[in-house]
Design a protein around this motif. Structure first.
Motif, PDB file in Angstrom:
ATOM      1  N   LYS A  42       0.815  -1.214   0.000  1.00  0.00           N
ATOM      2  CA  LYS A  42       0.000   0.000   0.000  1.00  0.00           C
ATOM      3  C   LYS A  42       0.852   1.268   0.000  1.00  0.00           C
ATOM      4  N   LEU A  43       2.158   1.130  -0.188  1.00  0.00           N
ATOM      5  CA  LEU A  43       3.015   2.285  -0.414  1.00  0.00           C
ATOM      6  C   LEU A  43       3.365   2.317  -1.896  1.00  0.00           C
ATOM      7  N   ARG A  44       3.141   3.445  -2.516  1.00  0.00           N
ATOM      8  CA  ARG A  44       3.478   3.574  -3.926  1.00  0.00           C
ATOM      9  C   ARG A  44       3.803   5.035  -4.228  1.00  0.00           C
ATOM     10  N   THR A  45       4.984   5.262  -4.740  1.00  0.00           N
ATOM     11  CA  THR A  45       5.392   6.598  -5.165  1.00  0.00           C
ATOM     12  C   THR A  45       5.433   6.610  -6.682  1.00  0.00           C
ATOM     13  N   ALA A  46       4.645   7.474  -7.274  1.00  0.00           N
ATOM     14  CA  ALA A  46       4.570   7.571  -8.733  1.00  0.00           C
ATOM     15  C   ALA A  46       4.975   8.977  -9.157  1.00  0.00           C
ATOM     16  N   GLU A  47       5.288   9.131 -10.417  1.00  0.00           N
ATOM     17  CA  GLU A  47       5.597  10.460 -10.941  1.00  0.00           C
ATOM     18  C   GLU A  47       4.312  11.103 -11.419  1.00  0.00           C
ATOM     19  N   VAL A  48       3.967  12.226 -10.820  1.00  0.00           N
ATOM     20  CA  VAL A  48       2.764  12.979 -11.186  1.00  0.00           C
ATOM     21  C   VAL A  48       3.199  14.414 -11.460  1.00  0.00           C
ATOM     22  N   VAL A  51       6.847  14.984 -10.666  1.00  0.00           N
ATOM     23  CA  VAL A  51       7.268  15.022  -9.264  1.00  0.00           C
ATOM     24  C   VAL A  51       6.987  13.667  -8.616  1.00  0.00           C
ATOM     25  N   PRO A  52       7.947  13.104  -7.839  1.00  0.00           N
ATOM     26  CA  PRO A  52       7.638  11.874  -7.093  1.00  0.00           C
ATOM     27  C   PRO A  52       6.546  12.151  -6.057  1.00  0.00           C
ATOM     28  N   TYR A  53       5.470  11.375  -6.103  1.00  0.00           N
ATOM     29  CA  TYR A  53       4.289  11.684  -5.307  1.00  0.00           C
ATOM     30  C   TYR A  53       3.689  10.396  -4.778  1.00  0.00           C
ATOM     31  N   ASP A  54       3.390  10.358  -3.488  1.00  0.00           N
ATOM     32  CA  ASP A  54       2.813   9.163  -2.880  1.00  0.00           C
ATOM     33  C   ASP A  54       1.335   9.078  -3.218  1.00  0.00           C
ATOM     34  N   VAL A  55       0.951   7.943  -3.818  1.00  0.00           N
ATOM     35  CA  VAL A  55      -0.451   7.728  -4.199  1.00  0.00           C
ATOM     36  C   VAL A  55      -1.066   6.575  -3.404  1.00  0.00           C
ATOM     37  N   THR A 216       6.724  12.159   6.964  1.00  0.00           N
ATOM     38  CA  THR A 216       6.892  11.459   5.686  1.00  0.00           C
ATOM     39  C   THR A 216       8.338  11.626   5.257  1.00  0.00           C
ATOM     40  N   LEU A 217       8.676  11.134   4.072  1.00  0.00           N
ATOM     41  CA  LEU A 217      10.037  11.208   3.565  1.00  0.00           C
ATOM     42  C   LEU A 217      10.049  11.965   2.244  1.00  0.00           C
ATOM     43  N   THR A 218      10.980  12.871   2.080  1.00  0.00           N
ATOM     44  CA  THR A 218      11.135  13.522   0.790  1.00  0.00           C
ATOM     45  C   THR A 218      11.534  12.473  -0.241  1.00  0.00           C
ATOM     46  N   GLY A 219      11.014  12.636  -1.437  1.00  0.00           N
ATOM     47  CA  GLY A 219      11.254  11.635  -2.462  1.00  0.00           C
ATOM     48  C   GLY A 219      10.249  10.513  -2.458  1.00  0.00           C
ATOM     49  N   GLY A 220       9.353  10.509  -1.451  1.00  0.00           N
ATOM     50  CA  GLY A 220       8.314   9.487  -1.384  1.00  0.00           C
ATOM     51  C   GLY A 220       8.642   8.368  -0.419  1.00  0.00           C
ATOM     52  N   LEU A 221       7.601   7.739   0.078  1.00  0.00           N
ATOM     53  CA  LEU A 221       7.789   6.687   1.085  1.00  0.00           C
ATOM     54  C   LEU A 221       8.378   5.409   0.513  1.00  0.00           C
ATOM     55  N   THR A 222       8.393   5.264  -0.809  1.00  0.00           N
ATOM     56  CA  THR A 222       9.042   4.065  -1.347  1.00  0.00           C
ATOM     57  C   THR A 222      10.554   4.109  -1.164  1.00  0.00           C
ATOM     58  N   PRO A 401      -5.997  20.177 -14.856  1.00  0.00           N
ATOM     59  CA  PRO A 401      -4.742  19.529 -14.433  1.00  0.00           C
ATOM     60  C   PRO A 401      -3.781  19.368 -15.611  1.00  0.00           C
ATOM     61  N   ILE A 402      -2.496  19.454 -15.295  1.00  0.00           N
ATOM     62  CA  ILE A 402      -1.485  19.153 -16.305  1.00  0.00           C
ATOM     63  C   ILE A 402      -1.141  17.663 -16.293  1.00  0.00           C
ATOM     64  N   ASP A 403      -1.575  16.967 -15.242  1.00  0.00           N
ATOM     65  CA  ASP A 403      -1.367  15.530 -15.157  1.00  0.00           C
ATOM     66  C   ASP A 403      -2.324  14.968 -14.114  1.00  0.00           C
ATOM     67  N   THR A 404      -2.785  13.754 -14.332  1.00  0.00           N
ATOM     68  CA  THR A 404      -3.628  13.062 -13.353  1.00  0.00           C
ATOM     69  C   THR A 404      -3.196  11.603 -13.265  1.00  0.00           C
ATOM     70  N   LEU A 405      -3.498  10.985 -12.155  1.00  0.00           N
ATOM     71  CA  LEU A 405      -3.223   9.557 -11.985  1.00  0.00           C
ATOM     72  C   LEU A 405      -4.240   8.979 -11.016  1.00  0.00           C
ATOM     73  N   VAL A 406      -4.902   7.908 -11.421  1.00  0.00           N
ATOM     74  CA  VAL A 406      -5.853   7.193 -10.564  1.00  0.00           C
ATOM     75  C   VAL A 406      -5.195   5.909 -10.081  1.00  0.00           C
ATOM     76  N   THR A 407      -5.187   5.705  -8.781  1.00  0.00           N
ATOM     77  CA  THR A 407      -4.637   4.486  -8.189  1.00  0.00           C
ATOM     78  C   THR A 407      -5.717   3.848  -7.342  1.00  0.00           C
ATOM     79  N   ARG A 408      -6.115   2.638  -7.727  1.00  0.00           N
ATOM     80  CA  ARG A 408      -7.193   1.940  -7.020  1.00  0.00           C
ATOM     81  C   ARG A 408      -6.610   0.935  -6.029  1.00  0.00           C
ATOM     82  N   TRP A 409      -7.203   0.908  -4.854  1.00  0.00           N
ATOM     83  CA  TRP A 409      -6.781  -0.021  -3.810  1.00  0.00           C
ATOM     84  C   TRP A 409      -7.963  -0.922  -3.463  1.00  0.00           C
ATOM     85  N   GLY A 410      -8.139  -1.966  -4.264  1.00  0.00           N
ATOM     86  CA  GLY A 410      -9.239  -2.896  -4.039  1.00  0.00           C
ATOM     87  C   GLY A 410      -9.022  -3.720  -2.790  1.00  0.00           C
TER      88      GLY A 410
END
Length: 469
Positions: A42-48, A51-55, A216-222, A401-410
């Motif tokens: 359930k930790l995921r850092t993606a580029e949005v 920028v590295p961003y926790d989703v 939290t951590l800079t650069g994302g929790l990953t 938005p200049i960028d979007t990202l959907v992350t589903r956690w079923g």
């Protein structure tokens, strides 16, 4: 050389692998089996927006020591950051208001702190709670919703407690347990607090604001996961699902299959000396069915909530409300009576200083409540549209938005109902009877990162003691 299998490559599994290495050194081989193409859980850092961003999880509770201590231990202390002074808000009673301080997950230490969120009748109901006397705890856990509604009235639960719990569990008070979700409050009651108000007051810091609540951590929790994986020196097998677990005379056998078994044959079974299961409840139920039926049955009783995170990178300079985010109660509607699809917004560029500056303005909307799939049933485009519509109605922010990202956690969030602690006792009792087997993860003693790290540490120490290396 002894061989330990860690099933699950999330924060619990990778912390277990790291702790096993520190306890046992080179005397053990460690293999992490992860069913998906990448570790992280359930930790995921993606580029949005570049920028590295926790989703997934975006922070941890800093008032618990486990993650902060682990971050320091593995050399990442320079990345540790805490929120800015921006305060959270809440949509309650049809209006966006400041989230009141002086509560424990919405349970107030005095009636005055919630006066701005509740009606006058609601405030008086809270004020009256002290006169009701002590709460009588039973051996079984109490259902949180009926308890709070009976003592404080519905308004406090609907407007304040439920939105706060929804941010953690994606579920409301009526489906959760007192001891399971608010153990500190239950402990204060057990130790003689005269009311729930008194119990909450006893838990509040004497000097509010002196210690950060989250980190939290800079650069994302990953980055935390990457370091744990590196230091564990474990062999990590991704897209490798453990299909069955069998006890043998020498230890344990794992039957391994590809993530898509219809398209690939099963791998050769793996024999190991010990196993740690750090997987969600449905996977744990399946793997324990033949070796620890009582634990399997208890895992089967755990209900799960699904959610999604919609990340929005807005153009640089986009003005957000002066807040770290907004929580939204399940029954809240706008001025025209239209409900919201989202349960919360985090204004990350306000909340975390490292997202400020000249880059994109980052916002994440959270969607999904227990047994209420709502907008989750739509495709990604419709989910983004629903979240953007909520954001516009709540804040007036309509920037494209200049960028979007959907992350589903079923099925991402286990529900800690009134019977949860009993289930955990049954799980741990059954597993304790089997040498060389341990469990860890968010199903047990808390869904937050510190609780997961604590279960991982305990599981690693159990296995190290069993191996006697």
């Amino acid at each position: 050389m002894k061989h330990v299998a860690v099933v699950g490559g999330g924060i619990s599994g990778l912390t277990t692998a790291y702790r096993l290495r520190t306890l046992l050194g080179d005397a053990v081989a460690i293999t992490v089996f992860e069913s998906t193409p990448a570790t992280g859980g359930k930790l995921r850092t993606a580029e949005v927006g570049g920028v590295p961003y926790d989703v997934g999880a975006e922070a941890f509770l800093a008032r618990r020591p486990e993650v902060t201590a682990l971050v320091t231990e593995i050399g990442l202390a320079e990345r540790l950051v805490h929120p800015t002074k921006a305060r959270a808000k809440i949509h309650a009673g049809g209006a966006v208001l400041g989230l009141p301080p002086g509560t424990v997950m919405g349970v107030p230490g005095c009636a005055g702190v919630v006066a701005g969120v509740l009606s006058e009748d609601g405030r008086r109901a809270v004020e009256k709670e002290r006169s009701l006397g002590p709460v009588e705890l039973t051996e079984a856990d109490l259902a949180l919703g009926p308890l709070l509604r009976g003592r404080f009235g519905d308004e406090l639960v609907d407007r304040l407690v439920d939105p706060l719990l929804g941010g953690v569990y994606a579920g409301g008070a009526d489906g959760l347990g007192l001891r399971a979700t608010m153990p500190g409050l239950a402990k204060a009651v057990a130790e003689g607090a005269g009311s729930l108000t008194d119990a909450a007051a006893s838990l509040l810091p004497k000097t509010p604001g002196t210690a950060p609540v989250f980190g939290t951590l800079t650069g994302g929790l990953t980055t935390l996961l990457d370091r744990l994986r590196e230091l564990s020196c474990a062999s990590v097998r991704t897209s490798a699902a453990v299909r069955a677990l069998t006890r043998t005379a020498a230890g344990w056998r794992l039957d391994i299959g590809a993530a898509s078994p219809a398209h690939a044959p099963a791998d050769t079974p793996v024999g190991v000396d010990a196993v740690v299961l750090a997987v969600p409840a449905p996977a744990a139920r399946k793997l324990l069915d033949g070796v620890a039926p009582a634990a399997s049955a208890a895992f089967a009783e755990v209900e799960l909530a699904s959610m999604a995170v919609v990340a929005l990178a807005l153009p640089p300079g986009t003005q957000l409300p002066d807040a770290s985010g907004i929580l939204i109660g399940a029954g809240e509607r706008d001025d025209d009576g239209v409900p919201y699809a989202s349960k919360a917004f985090t204004f990350s560029s306000n909340k975390w200083a490292h997202y400020g500056g000249e880059g994109p303005v980052l916002v994440r909307g959270s969607v999904g409540r227990f047994r209420e799939p709502g907008a989750l049933t739509g495709d990604d485009d419709s989910l983004v549209a629903a979240v953007r519509d909520d954001l516009a109605r709540l804040t007036g922010v309509t920037a494209e938005p200049i960028d979007t990202l959907v992350t589903r956690w079923g099925g991402g969030l286990p529900q800690y109902g009134a019977g949860h602690l009993d289930r955990v006792t049954r799980i741990e009792t059954a597993v304790a009877r089997l040498p060389g087997l341990a469990v860890a993860g968010a199903t047990l003693h808390g869904v937050g990162l510190p609780a997961c790290v604590a279960t991982a540490d305990a599981a690693a120490r159990r296995i190290a003691a069993a191996l006697g290396v």
